[in-house]
Design an enzyme around this catalytic site. Sequence first.
Site, mmCIF file in Angstrom:
data_model
loop_
_atom_site.group_PDB
_atom_site.id
_atom_site.type_symbol
_atom_site.label_atom_id
_atom_site.label_comp_id
_atom_site.label_asym_id
_atom_site.label_seq_id
_atom_site.Cartn_x
_atom_site.Cartn_y
_atom_site.Cartn_z
ATOM 1 C CD GLU A 41 -2.985 -0.812 -0.087
ATOM 2 O OE1 GLU A 41 -3.056 0.317 -0.608
ATOM 3 O OE2 GLU A 41 -3.630 -1.786 -0.516
ATOM 4 C CE1 TYR A 124 -7.193 2.717 0.031
ATOM 5 C CE2 TYR A 124 -4.805 2.685 0.219
ATOM 6 C CZ TYR A 124 -5.966 2.206 -0.357
ATOM 7 O OH TYR A 124 -5.907 1.225 -1.302
ATOM 8 C CG ASP A 142 -7.996 4.621 -3.027
ATOM 9 O OD1 ASP A 142 -9.225 4.471 -3.248
ATOM 10 O OD2 ASP A 142 -7.127 3.943 -3.605
#
Length: 357
Positions: A41, A124, A142
Amino acid sequence: MDQQAEQLKKLAAPLLAWYDDNRRILPWREEVSAYRTWVSEIMLQQTRVAAVLPYFDRFMAAFPTVESLAAADTERLMKLWEGLGYYSRARNLQKAAQIVTEQYGGTFPDIYEKLTALPGIGDYTAGAILSIAFGQRIPAVDGNVLRLAARITGCDADVLDAGNRKMFRGWMAEAMPADRPGAYNQALMDLGAMVCQPGGEPLCDRCPAATFCRARQGGRQRELPVRIRKKEKRVEQLTVFLLRRGGQTALRQRPDTGLLAGLWEYPNVPGALDETAAARQLADWGFTPHRWVKKLEAKHEFTHIRWEMTDYVLEVDGDGPAGWVWADEAERKRKAVPSAFERLTRESSGIAEEGRP
């Protein structure tokens, strides 16, 4: 429940069915752990999935555990990150890895507040880790998810506004199913990347939300989401010098704080210097140029700044200021040089090739 959340709740069942048939096969999904989810991520921020894949594989080979990342040589870490940009992400990765190793015994905390207290982990990323690795019902919102939510609900609130983003996140939290939360968040990621796309026409005929999407019903796909125009980026002019001496290239290290902190760069000064002013700068550094190889122009975009660079490639005599390093081709490749200087890096390699017998 808000009307918008009720509208979004219609998405769960068809979205998960679509995901089971269409999901992207990605290495961090095939072998799931909090560490792998976290690294992927962070890499994917501001970067396309296709570009991340080889970086992720190399990173996992070099640092297979959070403990190995915590103990990594910083220069090696930066070199592995080279080309992904936003180097503060790599520095925060190591800082967070050190905290997880020292304070949590190498096991990622499964509490939202503790995760978001780690360097570089925001709403997020915490949502992605907690839902994918720990099965918790926490949204990961996001740009893709905001676009989906705005179109499905028909909401014309500015998605770049922090208050509106919090509002959307609340709707997504209410609408999120209790079962398969990790798959749900990843399905939203894939739908936004593959179908409800940011550029061009969304592929509405392939979308599991096609029958109830308000943007589609009103023909407003191109209008949503609403983004209020950002301020123009500040332009900074630089003159950059690729200095060669006996098969070596001059490098210097950037300060430990600020933009591109701690990385290696070709010497540069503010402003767009012509040849006369550039020659004076070389003299100030103690160099005598004996061949001006070429002059180039280059640009590089950061989040809030655009560099416009005048580049000079020269062969020189002299040592230069204290602290500079003269690196041969092999050493230069080991050092993390920002992609902002990519064109000059290619020129440096080309000169090295030309010099070989």
